[in-house]
Design a protein around this motif. Structure first.
Motif, mmCIF file in Angstrom:
data_model
loop_
_atom_site.group_PDB
_atom_site.id
_atom_site.type_symbol
_atom_site.label_atom_id
_atom_site.label_comp_id
_atom_site.label_asym_id
_atom_site.label_seq_id
_atom_site.Cartn_x
_atom_site.Cartn_y
_atom_site.Cartn_z
ATOM 1 N N GLU A 105 40.075 28.525 63.082
ATOM 2 C CA GLU A 105 40.068 27.266 62.334
ATOM 3 C C GLU A 105 38.876 26.406 62.724
ATOM 4 O O GLU A 105 38.195 25.835 61.872
ATOM 5 C CB GLU A 105 41.372 26.511 62.571
ATOM 6 C CG GLU A 105 41.491 25.237 61.748
ATOM 7 C CD GLU A 105 42.835 24.558 61.914
ATOM 8 O OE1 GLU A 105 42.946 23.386 61.506
ATOM 9 O OE2 GLU A 105 43.768 25.186 62.457
ATOM 10 N N VAL A 140 41.329 35.305 66.127
ATOM 11 C CA VAL A 140 41.442 36.313 65.077
ATOM 12 C C VAL A 140 40.485 37.462 65.397
ATOM 13 O O VAL A 140 39.581 37.328 66.218
ATOM 14 C CB VAL A 140 41.098 35.750 63.673
ATOM 15 C CG1 VAL A 140 42.105 34.701 63.236
ATOM 16 C CG2 VAL A 140 39.685 35.176 63.645
ATOM 17 N N GLU A 193 56.855 28.953 64.886
ATOM 18 C CA GLU A 193 55.852 29.216 65.915
ATOM 19 C C GLU A 193 54.462 29.245 65.295
ATOM 20 O O GLU A 193 54.190 30.030 64.385
ATOM 21 C CB GLU A 193 56.135 30.554 66.593
ATOM 22 C CG GLU A 193 55.160 30.860 67.708
ATOM 23 C CD GLU A 193 55.475 32.175 68.393
ATOM 24 O OE1 GLU A 193 54.639 32.612 69.207
ATOM 25 O OE2 GLU A 193 56.527 32.748 68.123
ATOM 26 N N PRO A 194 53.559 28.358 65.739
ATOM 27 C CA PRO A 194 52.219 28.342 65.144
ATOM 28 C C PRO A 194 51.463 29.609 65.487
ATOM 29 O O PRO A 194 51.646 30.179 66.575
ATOM 30 C CB PRO A 194 51.563 27.116 65.794
ATOM 31 C CG PRO A 194 52.288 26.957 67.099
ATOM 32 C CD PRO A 194 53.704 27.381 66.823
ATOM 33 N N PRO A 195 50.621 30.073 64.592
ATOM 34 C CA PRO A 195 49.837 31.280 64.888
ATOM 35 C C PRO A 195 48.837 30.989 65.994
ATOM 36 O O PRO A 195 48.385 29.852 66.151
ATOM 37 C CB PRO A 195 49.141 31.584 63.567
ATOM 38 C CG PRO A 195 49.047 30.252 62.884
ATOM 39 C CD PRO A 195 50.293 29.508 63.269
ATOM 40 N N PRO A 196 48.477 31.996 66.776
ATOM 41 C CA PRO A 196 47.462 31.786 67.818
ATOM 42 C C PRO A 196 46.117 31.487 67.166
ATOM 43 O O PRO A 196 45.881 31.853 66.010
ATOM 44 C CB PRO A 196 47.445 33.124 68.563
ATOM 45 C CG PRO A 196 47.940 34.118 67.557
ATOM 46 C CD PRO A 196 48.933 33.386 66.730
ATOM 47 N N ARG A 256 49.064 39.408 68.458
ATOM 48 C CA ARG A 256 48.855 38.460 67.366
ATOM 49 C C ARG A 256 50.118 37.670 67.049
ATOM 50 O O ARG A 256 50.055 36.485 66.736
ATOM 51 C CB ARG A 256 48.396 39.228 66.128
ATOM 52 C CG ARG A 256 48.034 38.341 64.947
ATOM 53 C CD ARG A 256 46.757 37.585 65.180
ATOM 54 N NE ARG A 256 46.635 36.476 64.245
ATOM 55 C CZ ARG A 256 46.062 35.331 64.506
ATOM 56 N NH1 ARG A 256 45.560 35.099 65.694
ATOM 57 N NH2 ARG A 256 45.982 34.385 63.611
ATOM 58 N N ASN A 257 51.269 38.345 67.110
ATOM 59 C CA ASN A 257 52.534 37.703 66.775
ATOM 60 C C ASN A 257 53.630 38.244 67.679
ATOM 61 O O ASN A 257 54.418 39.084 67.260
ATOM 62 C CB ASN A 257 52.877 37.942 65.303
ATOM 63 C CG ASN A 257 54.003 37.058 64.816
ATOM 64 O OD1 ASN A 257 54.741 36.477 65.610
ATOM 65 N ND2 ASN A 257 54.149 36.959 63.509
ATOM 66 N N SER A 279 56.474 37.135 68.762
ATOM 67 C CA SER A 279 57.854 36.954 68.321
ATOM 68 C C SER A 279 58.251 38.005 67.303
ATOM 69 O O SER A 279 59.342 38.564 67.357
ATOM 70 C CB SER A 279 58.039 35.558 67.724
ATOM 71 O OG SER A 279 57.838 34.570 68.692
ATOM 72 N N GLU A 291 43.393 42.410 60.281
ATOM 73 C CA GLU A 291 44.728 42.590 60.843
ATOM 74 C C GLU A 291 44.833 44.021 61.371
ATOM 75 O O GLU A 291 44.784 44.970 60.598
ATOM 76 C CB GLU A 291 45.812 42.330 59.798
ATOM 77 C CG GLU A 291 45.883 40.885 59.325
ATOM 78 C CD GLU A 291 47.040 40.641 58.376
ATOM 79 O OE1 GLU A 291 47.860 41.573 58.203
ATOM 80 O OE2 GLU A 291 47.122 39.544 57.810
ATOM 81 N N ILE A 296 60.447 32.447 64.457
ATOM 82 C CA ILE A 296 59.190 33.047 64.016
ATOM 83 C C ILE A 296 58.469 32.102 63.052
ATOM 84 O O ILE A 296 57.266 31.943 63.085
ATOM 85 C CB ILE A 296 59.455 34.405 63.331
ATOM 86 C CG1 ILE A 296 60.034 35.389 64.345
ATOM 87 C CG2 ILE A 296 58.185 34.960 62.721
ATOM 88 C CD1 ILE A 296 60.464 36.693 63.734
ATOM 89 N N GLU A 297 59.277 31.425 62.209
ATOM 90 C CA GLU A 297 58.700 30.590 61.175
ATOM 91 C C GLU A 297 57.978 29.371 61.750
ATOM 92 O O GLU A 297 56.925 28.984 61.275
ATOM 93 C CB GLU A 297 59.834 30.139 60.242
ATOM 94 C CG GLU A 297 59.370 29.775 58.858
ATOM 95 C CD GLU A 297 60.534 29.540 57.923
ATOM 96 O OE1 GLU A 297 60.736 28.382 57.542
ATOM 97 O OE2 GLU A 297 61.252 30.507 57.617
#
Length: 203
Positions: free
Chosen positions: A74, A155, A149-152, A100-101, A103, A92, A146-147
């Motif tokens: 970002e 990338v 939780e902000p993405p790290p 990456r995710n 959770s 990805e 999961i919803e």
């Protein structure tokens, strides 16, 4: 805030600076062509750092597609290199799903374990009593976790330096531990890979 850019190439166990100007490059593919045009036989790595905000690693190995990692996507999209680094946000890689995710990976593993338990129960000929309301509530809680939780922030490909001694998980940990000090992360990576003194000389 200023940018620092360096292009370095690896030959054997040593790194050396390469004369490549990336300031006017407009796309990742164009940068990859510039890196390849050095004629360097080994891996070529472009290190881009924006003071106190983010860093990026872009690597080419011969004619292979470029591999890239951005510590804070970002933040990288608000400056000079936004267009160049934009494609990295679409990368990805399944092998790094757990990084990456976490959770989602944990939930998937938990679901797999539940399925295996169900299979075992069927093989034994017993059916386990399960409260449907409780099961639905647990599923809703897991989905909500999961919803929200902000993405790290990072990338790309965290394995970009793996063959030089930086494990993907270690790279991600370094980024998450020092989100406001990309310079220290780059210095740490340089020390592990052996290009710290070269980068310091180029600054």
């Amino acid at each position: 805030m200023s940018y620092f850019c360096a292009v370095i190439g690896r030959t054997g166990s040593r790194w050396r600076a390469l004369d490549v100007d990336v300031d006017d490059v407009e796309s990742l593919d164009e940068l990859a062509e510039h890196l390849r045009s050095t004629g360097h036989a080994g891996p070529v790595l472009a290190v881009v750092e924006h003071e106190e905000l983010w860093f990026a690693l872009i690597r080419v190995d011969g004619d292979d597609d470029p591999r890239a990692f951005v510590s804070d996507f970002e933040a990288s999209q608000t400056g000079h290199y936004a267009t160049l680094l934009a494609p990295v946000g679409e990368v990805e890689l399944e092998e790094y799903l757990d990084l990456r995710n976490p959770s989602a990976a944990t939930t998937a593993q938990s679901d797999l374990g539940d399925d295996e338990d169900d299979d075992d129960a069927d093989q034994d000929g017993h059916e386990l009593d399960e409260d449907p309301l409780m099961a639905e509530a647990e599923a809703d809680l897991a989905a909500a976790a999961i919803e929200v939780e902000p993405p790290p922030p990072w990338v790309g490909d965290p394995g970009v330096l793996e063959d030089f001694g930086v494990d993907p998980a270690d790279l991600v940990d370094l980024v998450l531990e020092s989100p406001n000090d990309p310079g220290s992360v780059v210095a740490d990576l340089g020390e592990r890979c052996g290009f710290d003194e070269l980068l310091e000389a180029l600054r």
